[in-house]
Design a protein around this motif. Sequence first.
Motif, PDB file in Angstrom:
ATOM      1  N   SER A 131       0.834  -1.218   0.000  1.00  0.00           N
ATOM      2  CA  SER A 131       0.000   0.000   0.000  1.00  0.00           C
ATOM      3  C   SER A 131       0.861   1.257   0.000  1.00  0.00           C
ATOM      4  N   TRP A 132       1.957   1.220   0.726  1.00  0.00           N
ATOM      5  CA  TRP A 132       2.830   2.395   0.773  1.00  0.00           C
ATOM      6  C   TRP A 132       3.378   2.692  -0.616  1.00  0.00           C
ATOM      7  N   ARG A 133       3.780   1.642  -1.316  1.00  0.00           N
ATOM      8  CA  ARG A 133       4.363   1.859  -2.649  1.00  0.00           C
ATOM      9  C   ARG A 133       3.316   2.446  -3.597  1.00  0.00           C
ATOM     10  N   ILE A 134       2.094   1.907  -3.559  1.00  0.00           N
ATOM     11  CA  ILE A 134       1.034   2.459  -4.423  1.00  0.00           C
ATOM     12  C   ILE A 134       0.759   3.916  -4.073  1.00  0.00           C
ATOM     13  N   LEU A 135       0.684   4.190  -2.781  1.00  0.00           N
ATOM     14  CA  LEU A 135       0.397   5.547  -2.323  1.00  0.00           C
ATOM     15  C   LEU A 135       1.454   6.519  -2.833  1.00  0.00           C
ATOM     16  N   VAL A 136       2.713   6.180  -2.613  1.00  0.00           N
ATOM     17  CA  VAL A 136       3.788   7.116  -2.944  1.00  0.00           C
ATOM     18  C   VAL A 136       3.996   7.181  -4.459  1.00  0.00           C
ATOM     19  N   ASP A 137       3.774   6.080  -5.154  1.00  0.00           N
ATOM     20  CA  ASP A 137       3.819   6.134  -6.627  1.00  0.00           C
ATOM     21  C   ASP A 137       2.763   7.120  -7.141  1.00  0.00           C
ATOM     22  N   GLY A 138       1.627   7.160  -6.484  1.00  0.00           N
ATOM     23  CA  GLY A 138       0.591   8.114  -6.871  1.00  0.00           C
ATOM     24  C   GLY A 138       1.044   9.548  -6.634  1.00  0.00           C
ATOM     25  N   TRP A 139       1.720   9.788  -5.536  1.00  0.00           N
ATOM     26  CA  TRP A 139       2.224  11.137  -5.271  1.00  0.00           C
ATOM     27  C   TRP A 139       3.267  11.533  -6.319  1.00  0.00           C
ATOM     28  N   LEU A 140       4.110  10.565  -6.678  1.00  0.00           N
ATOM     29  CA  LEU A 140       5.134  10.843  -7.699  1.00  0.00           C
ATOM     30  C   LEU A 140       4.470  11.155  -9.039  1.00  0.00           C
ATOM     31  N   ALA A 141       3.481  10.362  -9.402  1.00  0.00           N
ATOM     32  CA  ALA A 141       2.786  10.594 -10.671  1.00  0.00           C
ATOM     33  C   ALA A 141       2.083  11.949 -10.673  1.00  0.00           C
ATOM     34  N   ASP A 142       1.692  12.399  -9.490  1.00  0.00           N
ATOM     35  CA  ASP A 142       1.033  13.699  -9.362  1.00  0.00           C
ATOM     36  C   ASP A 142       2.045  14.851  -9.423  1.00  0.00           C
ATOM     37  N   GLY A 143       3.338  14.509  -9.330  1.00  0.00           N
ATOM     38  CA  GLY A 143       4.363  15.562  -9.316  1.00  0.00           C
ATOM     39  C   GLY A 143       4.544  16.204  -7.957  1.00  0.00           C
ATOM     40  N   ALA A 144       4.088  15.522  -6.892  1.00  0.00           N
ATOM     41  CA  ALA A 144       4.060  16.152  -5.581  1.00  0.00           C
ATOM     42  C   ALA A 144       5.408  16.163  -4.871  1.00  0.00           C
ATOM     43  N   LEU A 145       6.311  15.290  -5.289  1.00  0.00           N
ATOM     44  CA  LEU A 145       7.615  15.228  -4.615  1.00  0.00           C
ATOM     45  C   LEU A 145       8.615  14.563  -5.544  1.00  0.00           C
ATOM     46  N   SER A 146       9.888  14.626  -5.181  1.00  0.00           N
ATOM     47  CA  SER A 146      10.937  14.022  -6.006  1.00  0.00           C
ATOM     48  C   SER A 146      11.113  12.562  -5.602  1.00  0.00           C
ATOM     49  N   PRO A 147      11.666  11.731  -6.495  1.00  0.00           N
ATOM     50  CA  PRO A 147      11.930  10.332  -6.123  1.00  0.00           C
ATOM     51  C   PRO A 147      12.814  10.218  -4.882  1.00  0.00           C
ATOM     52  N   ALA A 148      13.766  11.118  -4.730  1.00  0.00           N
ATOM     53  CA  ALA A 148      14.638  11.053  -3.547  1.00  0.00           C
ATOM     54  C   ALA A 148      13.835  11.321  -2.277  1.00  0.00           C
ATOM     55  N   ASP A 149      12.943  12.311  -2.327  1.00  0.00           N
ATOM     56  CA  ASP A 149      12.075  12.568  -1.172  1.00  0.00           C
ATOM     57  C   ASP A 149      11.226  11.341  -0.856  1.00  0.00           C
ATOM     58  N   ALA A 150      10.673  10.749  -1.899  1.00  0.00           N
ATOM     59  CA  ALA A 150       9.779   9.604  -1.700  1.00  0.00           C
ATOM     60  C   ALA A 150      10.513   8.464  -1.004  1.00  0.00           C
ATOM     61  N   ALA A 151      11.733   8.184  -1.451  1.00  0.00           N
ATOM     62  CA  ALA A 151      12.497   7.089  -0.850  1.00  0.00           C
ATOM     63  C   ALA A 151      12.826   7.400   0.607  1.00  0.00           C
ATOM     64  N   ALA A 152      13.198   8.652   0.864  1.00  0.00           N
ATOM     65  CA  ALA A 152      13.591   9.022   2.228  1.00  0.00           C
ATOM     66  C   ALA A 152      12.402   8.922   3.182  1.00  0.00           C
ATOM     67  N   ILE A 153      11.249   9.360   2.739  1.00  0.00           N
ATOM     68  CA  ILE A 153      10.071   9.316   3.609  1.00  0.00           C
ATOM     69  C   ILE A 153       9.722   7.864   3.939  1.00  0.00           C
ATOM     70  N   GLY A 154       9.774   6.995   2.948  1.00  0.00           N
ATOM     71  CA  GLY A 154       9.460   5.590   3.182  1.00  0.00           C
ATOM     72  C   GLY A 154      10.396   4.954   4.199  1.00  0.00           C
ATOM     73  N   THR A 155      11.672   5.239   4.081  1.00  0.00           N
ATOM     74  CA  THR A 155      12.652   4.672   5.024  1.00  0.00           C
ATOM     75  C   THR A 155      12.382   5.140   6.441  1.00  0.00           C
ATOM     76  N   ARG A 156      11.972   6.390   6.557  1.00  0.00           N
ATOM     77  CA  ARG A 156      11.723   6.919   7.896  1.00  0.00           C
ATOM     78  C   ARG A 156      10.469   6.304   8.507  1.00  0.00           C
ATOM     79  N   VAL A 157       9.379   6.273   7.755  1.00  0.00           N
ATOM     80  CA  VAL A 157       8.140   5.727   8.308  1.00  0.00           C
ATOM     81  C   VAL A 157       8.302   4.233   8.605  1.00  0.00           C
ATOM     82  N   GLY A 158       8.998   3.535   7.733  1.00  0.00           N
ATOM     83  CA  GLY A 158       9.144   2.089   7.904  1.00  0.00           C
ATOM     84  C   GLY A 158      10.073   1.705   9.042  1.00  0.00           C
ATOM     85  N   ALA A 159      11.120   2.477   9.271  1.00  0.00           N
ATOM     86  CA  ALA A 159      12.101   2.022  10.262  1.00  0.00           C
ATOM     87  C   ALA A 159      12.804   3.151  11.015  1.00  0.00           C
ATOM     88  N   ASP A 160      13.270   4.180  10.322  1.00  0.00           N
ATOM     89  CA  ASP A 160      14.166   5.119  10.998  1.00  0.00           C
ATOM     90  C   ASP A 160      13.497   5.916  12.102  1.00  0.00           C
TER      91      ASP A 160
END
Lengths: 351, 351, 351
Positions: free
Chosen positions: C302-331
């Motif tokens: 679900s996280w991947r679908i959600l963030v892929d949607g944000w990327l497709a919307d132009g809402a953030l950069s791929p680097a931002d998307a990866a960093a946010i996922g790492t933080r929510v998931g573990a950091d």
Amino acid sequence: MDVLIDQHCHSVLADDDVDLGRWATEAAHSTLDGQLGLALRRWCAPVLDLEPHAPLAVYAARRRELGAAEVNRRMLAAARLDTLLVDTGLDTPGLLPLAEFGRLAPVREVVRLEHVAERATGDWSEALYAATRDAVAVKSIAAYRCGLDLDPRRPTAGDVRRALAGHAGRLTDPVLVRHLLWLAVDLGLPIQLHTGFGDDDVPLARADPALLQPWLAAVEPSCVPVVLLHCYPFHRQAGWLAQVFGNVYADVGLTVGQLGTRATAVLGEFCELAPFDRLLFSTDAFGLAELYVVGAAQFRHSWRILVDGWLADGALSPADAAAIGTRVGADNARCLYGLGQSDPPPADMNE
Amino acid sequence: MDVLIDQHCHSVLADDDVDLGRWATEAAHSTLDGQLGLALRRWCAPVLDLEPHAPLAVYAARRRELGAAEVNRRMLAAARLDTLLVDTGLDTPGLLPLAEFGRLAPVREVVRLEHVAERATGDWSEALYAATRDAVAVKSIAAYRCGLDLDPRRPTAGDVRRALAGHAGRLTDPVLVRHLLWLAVDLGLPIQLHTGFGDDDVPLARADPALLQPWLAAVEPSCVPVVLLHCYPFHRQAGWLAQVFGNVYADVGLTVGQLGTRATAVLGEFCELAPFDRLLFSTDAFGLAELYVVGAAQFRHSWRILVDGWLADGALSPADAAAIGTRVGADNARCLYGLGQSDPPPADMNE
Amino acid sequence: MDVLIDQHCHSVLADDDVDLGRWATEAAHSTLDGQLGLALRRWCAPVLDLEPHAPLAVYAARRRELGAAEVNRRMLAAARLDTLLVDTGLDTPGLLPLAEFGRLAPVREVVRLEHVAERATGDWSEALYAATRDAVAVKSIAAYRCGLDLDPRRPTAGDVRRALAGHAGRLTDPVLVRHLLWLAVDLGLPIQLHTGFGDDDVPLARADPALLQPWLAAVEPSCVPVVLLHCYPFHRQAGWLAQVFGNVYADVGLTVGQLGTRATAVLGEFCELAPFDRLLFSTDAFGLAELYVVGAAQFRHSWRILVDGWLADGALSPADAAAIGTRVGADNARCLYGLGQSDPPPADMNE
């Protein structure tokens, strides 16, 4: 949706060096580590000649380089707002006075009830009449002061006298807050009410606009319009109130401005029960000029995606879609606040 | 999803000339300027031989031209409803009596508790037994009368006697409302309860079905089914109640019918915690024959989009998807209300 | 998002023959007839060498065939969790003790406040210090015991003495529940709080985390982190609390685990106001080893679908998307609970 009327906002800071995080949200601490930060980097970086999503440090440096006057000028131009209804009830140091702010964009005044009453030396009613001579609306922050679960009845003269006897300084007595709301009904101007989320001192569970239902029912016969500001996360409750009460409006402002890419989903939720002639756009921008851009650009973007989805679903005709957008973006506010027609924006402003 | 059982609706108006806006929503004022208006023009215009999205004025003229009898006949046929469970507790002038309505579609009766009690001259319990002889369920509008935050306990005989002593006319005393609910438990028929949004006189903040939790816990040992009607905007709370209480059901009716294209999103929210054997379809149509079509067509459309999305996500198998749709659309209601199998609809009815 | 830290879960059952439906949800009755059942068949069947969506009967037979030890081993491996923070405050028969559970995965202890207090023979404060020597957090189920609408103030010594005088067995006295919460603040460890949905004995309307706002405001100056568990259907309220209070976190756990394909939509709602450094992943798995897999696999999906949607919307950069996922998931959890770095998972673990 070229024309947008910002039906609720605040003035802008004149400082060259602002703490972006501190000003961007209503949190007491500094944070741009959320949807708003992403939206700011997306929509505002290009206004300062940077790439979308430029890092915040780069953005902040460029902002300082340009200076507040230039940044404010660019942002207000980029937001492409037709008229701004400005809540002048905050004495925050550094905000441009309304007259100066008016050089950046066409403004009209919204008078904050509690601000007038707390400074009135004599009769509140007279003070309100005097203060609202040029205003298009009044605003109440009753949600902050005593919550929205208030007794709907107009307090008696005796109630008010007794409450005033014990009153000094900040207006928090529920009797006086109610008294002020009923004086606003007497004024007849549209009443904007804070509902839903806000600063950390708004009691969220008591800011649900549904708690206002008894008061809204009591006010309805007067036909005085009541605008529920913000609403989130109770925007579905607000939509129902707008459906069942002929004088109730819901504002999508702060919500759209703070939620970035998620604004699209939440705008959809606003458009469930609320009649299309009762939805109002605003930015609720405050201090940071970027917030006008974020609010306006995100609304234009999210609204288009939302309505394109409805069209793809076969839910309405293109003509209906265009008409609804024009009303939510500008015409509902123009009609509600009695604003005249304005010139169309220059043709080179795209989207 | 060919077969739909409408597990909660009302009769239809016989008037040739109806105010569409007044009848379409539960608002006291006339409005079709929202999702419901769009949905009505989308789904109903073709039933009157017009293009989808025909303007309301054109639609209304065509409606008058055809007359109520023909419109009602066409709409009920177009809705393709297997059985209609009709709440007969409204004395609104102009509604067809159940026997006449039954000529348009197969109907069964739902008896409104407050309607019986307010007209009973003797013992309520006996009056309810007599009134429900042919009924498949009872319904309560306790949410309107005293809110759902009621004392869960069965009132004592003394409590009831004292409350009855002061009672006349409209039933609003919380003790009597509770008494009536417990008499309904004794009856053993499924109990339909208004929850969530409705007319402007339902106190929304006190219509959250979560407020019923103590009463639901008290009723659960009896195994009497309780159906939470409408639910919106508290449908997620309703879904949880359906998950944790073995006898609780959630109805998607009014919500789907009023929200137009937005029904798809909200149906998804209904399908989060609620077990699939506890979700029930209805139209909650009332008066305007169009509302049967809007409720049924929008549900079929939104359900298919929703479940196609789940399939595309890989969340379930096509066989699971088909089975769940059949249950929510008809089989759950058939089982709950003890309805027999009916003939399949004619093959030429598409979608 | 390879690395996930499960910041709130429970131990696993050692029984070979478990009632899947009884254990899968918090309902008193057995049900897998909803999103969770679909998710379990989707994500767990392949772990037992079956096709996704295999019927439950087939699944249950295969499970018995393999035996609990093998199923538990496979499930914990398939969940690919870095560290599990285990609530040890349940004495449910059949659960593996923490030491044994730790052979299946790296575990750290979360101590349940009420569990310690109900068993303490002397001073609660000393008992808590002793019980949390090796713990990374404490947990409270105040929502179950007296609701979250509690007096925010630390009770006086006299209040506590009087309340203790009448206390025996289960801790439900609001004064004692508050006393325990303030002792937890003194401890300084992060405090995990049940909020939102749960078993049928949690009073849902009183489990809204917004009701905790006065207590959160009182605790904020201490800087002790407070983690709002579950949150649904009040997760938007939780997101706002995380935005305005510098020490408040929101956990997406139970919600993602129970909602199957709908988790994508709800995760999006979690990500509206909450800062990205305040969102935490968990499974809230309990008893059934499948729940670790469902929680982890659904979150990754679900996280991947959600963030892929944000990327497709132009809402953030791929680097931002990866960093946010790492933080929510573990950091975020690693930082909050002071967990050290762990080895990366083996390279052959895909997705």
